[in-house]
Design a protein around this motif. Structure first.
Motif, short mmCIF file in Angstrom:
data_model
loop_
_atom_site.label_atom_id
_atom_site.label_comp_id
_atom_site.label_asym_id
_atom_site.label_seq_id
_atom_site.Cartn_x
_atom_site.Cartn_y
_atom_site.Cartn_z
N VAL A 1 56.23 132.34 1.52
CA VAL A 1 55.88 131.15 0.74
C VAL A 1 56.40 131.40 -0.66
CG1 VAL A 1 54.04 129.63 -0.04
CG2 VAL A 1 53.81 130.79 2.14
N TRP A 2 57.45 130.68 -0.99
CA TRP A 2 58.15 130.95 -2.24
C TRP A 2 57.92 129.77 -3.17
CZ3 TRP A 2 62.04 129.49 -5.60
CH2 TRP A 2 62.68 130.50 -6.33
N ASN A 3 57.08 129.96 -4.18
CA ASN A 3 56.74 128.86 -5.08
C ASN A 3 56.35 127.60 -4.29
OD1 ASN A 3 57.13 129.86 -7.84
ND2 ASN A 3 59.21 130.23 -7.13
N GLY A 4 55.55 127.82 -3.25
CA GLY A 4 55.05 126.67 -2.50
C GLY A 4 55.97 126.20 -1.39
N ASN A 5 57.17 126.77 -1.30
CA ASN A 5 58.08 126.43 -0.20
C ASN A 5 57.86 127.42 0.93
OD1 ASN A 5 60.02 124.39 -1.53
ND2 ASN A 5 60.07 126.09 -2.95
N ALA A 6 57.56 126.90 2.13
CA ALA A 6 57.31 127.79 3.26
C ALA A 6 58.58 128.00 4.06
CB ALA A 6 56.22 127.21 4.15
N PHE B 1 67.59 131.14 3.53
CA PHE B 1 66.93 130.99 2.24
C PHE B 1 67.40 132.03 1.24
CE2 PHE B 1 63.76 129.57 -0.64
CZ PHE B 1 63.35 130.70 -1.33
N ASN C 1 54.44 136.75 -9.73
CA ASN C 1 53.44 137.48 -8.96
C ASN C 1 53.86 137.42 -7.50
OD1 ASN C 1 51.39 136.22 -11.29
ND2 ASN C 1 50.95 138.29 -10.65
N CYS D 1 54.38 136.32 -0.27
CA CYS D 1 54.01 135.15 -1.08
C CYS D 1 54.50 135.40 -2.50
CB CYS D 1 52.50 134.98 -1.05
SG CYS D 1 51.94 133.56 -1.98
N ARG E 1 55.40 133.70 -6.43
CA ARG E 1 55.30 132.58 -7.36
C ARG E 1 55.69 133.00 -8.75
NH1 ARG E 1 53.45 127.34 -6.97
NH2 ARG E 1 52.52 127.00 -4.92
N PHE E 2 56.44 132.15 -9.42
CA PHE E 2 56.65 132.35 -10.85
C PHE E 2 55.33 132.10 -11.54
CE2 PHE E 2 60.96 133.07 -10.59
CZ PHE E 2 61.70 132.01 -10.11
N TRP F 1 55.51 128.53 -12.80
CA TRP F 1 56.16 127.71 -11.79
C TRP F 1 56.07 126.22 -12.12
CZ3 TRP F 1 53.63 123.85 -9.26
CH2 TRP F 1 52.23 123.86 -9.38
#
Lengths: 180, 413
Positions: free
Chosen positions: A84-89, A99, A148, A172, A174-175, A178
């Protein structure tokens, strides 16, 4: 009218029936856990030490790979792993491959690392680590940003060696900024 | 200068401008080898004809190109430059014009031209600064061979908000978080004992740069420093490494109770569902909170927290692993925090409740232990069906869900 103090829990039970106890939202204390709270043969201290050693090694390998050998990165993931990259699964090796290829080249700096052995009740005995990192990353063409990230690593039998290998079951990222 | 400008060619001829009769007659001195004059000329070009393609500066006694350097940014389309018959002594002057995409250049009549033993070296030196050059001193050069390296601009995928996987998981997690944080923010975290497994583990970390206490001030995260676990800095200290993991429910909650009192911006929580199996639900929560007591009262912090939970009998989620990362909130995050009137969950004004609804609300709040606002939200979400709302709370939903996905877990060996 009752004049003696009653146990607040008992009082509630009488009013609403046992199924509505607040404590049940989180898990009734006396529900029998059929698994012991510690692994059967290994004590918690050993698990912690092991997890530290392995996480440190993992973090070195992972971030070196993502920076310098991006095409090999998906090998570190389970076939059905999720990112899950900045909310993209992104799920599955093929999608992960695509990806990671689409991401510009990166320069990661991991500044903090924490880890825990995951409780065996969650993993049905399959040795698993929780690895948590934080730091900064510069993607080519973009400004440097703080991130993180956390991983679940699980030990799997490997076709390539007679020793088990760690594979990423989930990732997982996330910036910290973000939303900007 | 207008008369010297050829619009059709986008060319400006400033050849020997110092002796231009018009300027001389008006006593205007344009000595281009003087900084002021050159800067003024560039300014005029920038303001009037910035798309200039061709510029003739020959015969102006130019001995250096420092003052012309700005032309690279201000007249970016310049392709033809005539610097012939000036006093440029070395090709290093050309470095100051690097970035101009010159196609034609004239340098003859400058001292530098005499430096080269052969034409090839001369061409090579000039082309080093202007790789696309096709004509030098009137001679046509063989075209340079480039590389087809044109890469698409480096864009990152857009960042999105919470990733919940499914509506069911979303409800389970949000419900859990509402409960968890209403206790966490209540001033006494002891009731969280019921949220944790007997063998639960907890640890916390803070940003590396703040791990060395050099300043004691509001932003120093001082309350968290002594328990910060960064195993990279503890390689030779396995004892501390072990001590800083809080193990067993009692120790975890005892420690949580020592952390500063907080108020979380529930509305701004972002949740990413890491993964789930028949026996595990892992998710990462990030957001902002305010400290409400102690030395750092009113400080805004941002956090990222990983929860790993197991189903607890038929009654809800039970945390087995919990890792918390705390940092200072940025000004942007602070600005956006607590914007919605906290903690009212609905954005529309609270409608007046009917008497039966008010009664139900009071009962539900008492039963669940949640404050009125959250109790109301839960009831509203379930159409004021007390049983249904309560069912969510007793975690029957959780149990059903875990049972259903029993077939799908990823730990297939």
């Amino acid at each position: 009218m009752q004049t003696r103090k009653s146990n607040p829990i008992t009082k509630r039970r009488k009013q609403f029936g046992s199924q509505f106890l607040r404590t049940q939202i989180f898990g009734w204390r006396s529900v029998k856990c059929t698994f012991s709270s510690m692994a059967s043969t290994v004590d918690f201290r050993t698990l912690v030490d092991q997890s530290c050693r392995y996480s440190d090694e993992f973090v070195n390998i992972y971030y070196d790979c993502i920076d310098k050998r991006r095409r090999n990165l998906t090998r570190l993931y389970l076939d059905k792993a999720t990112l899950v990259w900045n909310g993209n699964a992104v799920t599955g090796r093929d999608a992960l491959s695509e990806f990671f290829e689409s991401l510009p080249s990166s320069e990661f700096q991991v500044q903090s690392l924490d880890c825990q052995p995951v409780h065996e009740q969650a993993t049905q005995g399959q040795t698993t680590l929780l690895v948590v990192t934080a730091g900064s990353v510069k993607f080519d063409g973009n400004k440097q940003r703080y991130f993180n990230q956390n991983f679940l690593l699980t030990a799997q039998a490997s076709p390539n060696s007679d020793q088990p290998v760690w594979k990423i079951a989930s990732d997982c990222f996330r910036f910290q900024d973000w939303a900007n | 200068m207008a008369k010297r400008f050829d619009g059709s060619q986008q060319a400006l001829d400033l050849n020997n401008i110092r002796v231009d009769p018009d300027l001389v007659s008006q006593n205007i001195e344009v000595t281009l080898n003087r900084r002021n004059s050159m800067l003024a000329v560039i300014k005029i070009i920038e303001e009037n004809i910035p798309e200039l393609i061709c510029l003739n500066l020959s015969n102006n006694r130019l001995y250096r190109l420092d003052d012309l350097a700005d032309i690279v940014n201000k007249v970016p389309n310049l392709k033809i430059l005539n610097l012939s018959h000036n006093e440029l002594k070395t090709e290093r002057e050309l470095d100051k014009l690097k970035g101009l995409k010159l196609v034609e250049l004239s340098l003859e009549g400058n001292p530098l031209s005499g430096h080269y033993k052969n034409q090839a070296d001369y061409v090579s030196a000039v082309r080093e600064r202007f790789p696309k050059l096709l004509k030098l001193d009137g001679h046509v050069l063989p075209p340079p061979i480039g590389f087809d390296l044109e890469v698409a601009p480096a864009t990152l995928p857009p960042c999105k908000a919470s990733y919940f996987c499914s509506e069911e998981i979303k409800n389970i997690i949000l419900c859990f978080l509402q409960q968890y944080y209403s206790i966490y923010d209540s001033g006494d975290r002891q009731p969280l004992l019921d949220a944790y497994h007997d063998g639960a583990a907890f640890s916390l970390s803070i940003p590396f740069t703040l791990q060395n206490p050099t300043t004691i001030d509001l932003s120093s995260l001082g309350e968290y420093q002594k328990d910060c676990r960064n195993i990279r800095r503890m390689k030779d200290d396995p004892t501390t490494r072990f001590r800083l993991i809080k193990h067993t429910r009692l120790n975890v909650v005892a420690f949580l109770n020592e952390l500063p009192k907080t108020q979380h911006d529930i509305a701004s929580l972002i949740v990413d569902v890491n993964t789930y199996t028949a026996t595990l639900l892992a998710f990462t929560v990030s957001g902002v909170f305010k400290e409400t007591d102690g030395k750092s009262r009113d400080s805004f912090r941002a956090f990222s927290r990983v929860f790993i939970a197991v189903p607890a009998g038929n009654a809800g989620l039970c945390i087995v692993n919990d890792e918390l990362f705390v940092r200072n909130a940025t000004t942007e995050e602070i600005r956006r925090a607590f914007v919605a009137p906290a903690p009212t969950p609905s954005s529309s004004p609270v409608p007046t409740l009917s008497a039966p609804q008010q009664e139900m609300l009071a009962a539900f709040s008492l039963m669940s232990g949640m404050n009125l606002e959250w109790s109301q939200k839960c009831l509203q979400d379930n159409d004021w069906d007390f049983d249904r709302a309560a069912q969510i709370f007793t975690g029957l939903k959780v149990h059903q869900w875990f049972t259903r996905i029993n077939e799908e877990f990823i730990y297939k060996t």
